[in-house]
Design a protein around this motif. Structure first.
Motif, PDB file in Angstrom:
ATOM      1  N   ALA A  69       0.825  -1.214   0.000  1.00 22.34           N
ATOM      2  CA  ALA A  69       0.000   0.000   0.000  1.00 22.34           C
ATOM      3  C   ALA A  69       0.861   1.266   0.000  1.00 22.34           C
ATOM      4  O   ALA A  69       0.452   2.298  -0.550  1.00 22.34           O
ATOM      5  CB  ALA A  69      -0.931   0.006   1.211  1.00 22.34           C
ATOM      6  N   ASP A 211      -3.402   2.440  10.289  1.00 25.49           N
ATOM      7  CA  ASP A 211      -4.819   2.052  10.253  1.00 25.49           C
ATOM      8  C   ASP A 211      -5.698   2.953  11.122  1.00 25.49           C
ATOM      9  O   ASP A 211      -6.885   2.674  11.318  1.00 25.49           O
ATOM     10  CB  ASP A 211      -5.000   0.576  10.640  1.00 25.49           C
ATOM     11  N   GLU A 290      -6.908   2.799   3.317  1.00 25.13           N
ATOM     12  CA  GLU A 290      -7.941   2.169   2.501  1.00 25.13           C
ATOM     13  C   GLU A 290      -7.362   1.065   1.627  1.00 25.13           C
ATOM     14  O   GLU A 290      -7.995   0.020   1.424  1.00 25.13           O
ATOM     15  CB  GLU A 290      -8.638   3.233   1.632  1.00 25.13           C
ATOM     16  N   LYS A 291      -6.149   1.283   1.117  1.00 23.80           N
ATOM     17  CA  LYS A 291      -5.482   0.255   0.305  1.00 23.80           C
ATOM     18  C   LYS A 291      -5.148  -0.970   1.153  1.00 23.80           C
ATOM     19  O   LYS A 291      -5.324  -2.114   0.702  1.00 23.80           O
ATOM     20  CB  LYS A 291      -4.208   0.844  -0.305  1.00 23.80           C
ATOM     21  N   ILE A 293      -6.725  -1.983   3.885  1.00 24.87           N
ATOM     22  CA  ILE A 293      -8.002  -2.662   4.156  1.00 24.87           C
ATOM     23  C   ILE A 293      -8.414  -3.519   2.969  1.00 24.87           C
ATOM     24  O   ILE A 293      -8.838  -4.675   3.110  1.00 24.87           O
ATOM     25  CB  ILE A 293      -9.105  -1.631   4.489  1.00 24.87           C
ATOM     26  N   ASP A 294      -8.262  -2.956   1.765  1.00 23.10           N
ATOM     27  CA  ASP A 294      -8.617  -3.679   0.547  1.00 23.10           C
ATOM     28  C   ASP A 294      -7.729  -4.909   0.352  1.00 23.10           C
ATOM     29  O   ASP A 294      -8.218  -5.995   0.023  1.00 23.10           O
ATOM     30  CB  ASP A 294      -8.494  -2.731  -0.653  1.00 23.10           C
ATOM     31  N   LEU A 295      -6.431  -4.755   0.584  1.00 26.89           N
ATOM     32  CA  LEU A 295      -5.491  -5.868   0.412  1.00 26.89           C
ATOM     33  C   LEU A 295      -5.739  -6.983   1.421  1.00 26.89           C
ATOM     34  O   LEU A 295      -5.619  -8.172   1.093  1.00 26.89           O
ATOM     35  CB  LEU A 295      -4.049  -5.363   0.549  1.00 26.89           C
ATOM     36  N   ARG A 297      -8.400  -8.015   2.530  1.00 23.99           N
ATOM     37  CA  ARG A 297      -9.577  -8.819   2.164  1.00 23.99           C
ATOM     38  C   ARG A 297      -9.179 -10.037   1.325  1.00 23.99           C
ATOM     39  O   ARG A 297      -9.954 -10.965   1.177  1.00 23.99           O
ATOM     40  CB  ARG A 297     -10.581  -7.955   1.386  1.00 23.99           C
ATOM     41  N   ASP A 298      -7.979  -9.979   0.752  1.00 21.80           N
ATOM     42  CA  ASP A 298      -7.520 -11.064  -0.113  1.00 21.80           C
ATOM     43  C   ASP A 298      -6.209 -11.636   0.428  1.00 21.80           C
ATOM     44  O   ASP A 298      -5.131 -11.354  -0.092  1.00 21.80           O
ATOM     45  CB  ASP A 298      -7.333 -10.549  -1.539  1.00 21.80           C
TER      46      ASP A 298
END
Length: 332
Positions: A69, A211, A290-291, A293-295, A297-298
């Motif tokens: 990120a 975060d 935000e990046k 958090i998105d990462l 998820r996977d």
């Protein structure tokens, strides 16, 4: 001479603003100039404060996500966990045989972390600098970006490399050089201007985590320690450690010289300055948060990054360990 950079961060807690400005942000530029290995040093993370297995695993994934990120590109750089490449522990054990105890006794960070009762400190904490040396020498890295608190350890890594080379009368290990990070990016605690911003500080208000929510960042900056002196006189900053730190953070994030920041903020009071600083931090941290958090998820993708990185690192490490064992005289 090699063209390799090695560095890493412990997954002992959430990555904070000090980690970002003091290290990762500068790594992003280095990855375009050198062959770069950016490690999650999880073996180092258990030398002092032990974490639950679930917490350590979570922190490792958070650290990988933060690296990416913040701009570390897994296509340009090798990102991996230290424990997944056995050469780190193996070379550490071997280099311990070339490291006099007297050298380790001089390490000030062990004395600081061990506290008053050194008898209860772990062997891992005591031999931490040897493992750090192994991390670097394993890849024959030429450059190591470190902050002031790790310079003594890097000097030891240089001494160990020279001791090994001199004993076998060859120049196998590259003697690593300190790649001095921007001094302006040494970020201090928001509660104590004499201490670095740290994940181990018990006060959450001592640091800005990547975060943290926007509201929490505003709250933390609002509560950041200042003093009763009015104004932002550039000539007195050395005597005003907490103010100097806040000005420094603003300077690094805005790319303005410290004197220019002082000149601009001299028109305003502390409340206004803290609002401006909080807004500036949010503008940088928010997209990273935000990046991340998105990462997160996977986790399959993050695990894949670590696996690919470990494979690349292990290829180099295995080749070099074979050469080292041949030099020492082990039958393979």
């Amino acid at each position: 001479m090699s063209n390799i950079v090695f560095s890493g961060i412990q997954p002992s807690g959430t990555i904070h603003l000090g980690n970002y400005l003091g290290a990762i942000k500068q790594w992003v530029d280095l990855q375009d100039k050198y062959k770069s290995l950016f490690c999650i040093v999880d073996l180092h993370a258990i030398t002092a404060n032990k974490l639950l297995a679930s917490e350590l695993k979570s922190n490792i994934f958070k650290t990988v996500a933060a690296y990416i990120a913040c701009g570390i590109d897994p296509e340009k750089s090798i990102i991996f966990s230290q424990s997944t490449v056995s050469g780190h522990a193996e070379l550490s054990g071997l280099l311990g045989c070339y490291t006099p105890v007297g050298w380790l006794n001089r390490m000030t960070q062990f004395k600081d972390k061990a506290g008053s009762d050194k008898q209860k400190a772990s062997l891992g904490l005591y031999s931490y600098p040897v493992l750090m040396a192994a991390d670097i020498l394993l890849y024959r890295a030429q450059y190591v970006p470190v902050g002031d608190d790790q310079k003594q350890h890097l000097e030891l890594a240089r001494d160990i490399a020279l001791a090994f080379n001199n004993y076998y009368k060859l120049d196998y290990f590259v003697v690593p050089e300190i790649l001095v990070l921007d001094h302006a990016s040494r970020i201090m605690s928001l509660r104590d201007g004499t201490s670095k911003m740290s994940k181990s500080d018990p006060s959450e208000y001592s640091r800005i985590n990547l975060d943290d929510t926007d509201d929490l960042i505003v709250k933390k900056i609002g509560k950041a320690k200042t003093d009763s002196i009015l104004g932002f006189d550039f000539t007195t900053l050395k005597c005003r450690l907490e103010i100097s730190n806040l000005i420094n953070i603003y300077s690094v994030l805005s790319s303005l010289d410290v004197d220019k920041v002082c000149e601009e903020m001299s028109k305003h009071n502390m409340k206004h300055f803290k609002k401006e600083l909080a807004d500036l931090i949010i503008s940088v941290i928010s997209p990273i948060r935000e990046k991340v958090i998105d990462l997160l998820r996977d986790r399959f993708y993050l695990h894949e990054i670590l696996e690919k990185g470990a494979k690349k690192a292990a290829e180099v490490a295995s080749h070099n360990m074979k050469e080292i064992k041949d030099i020492v005289g082990f039958v393979q």
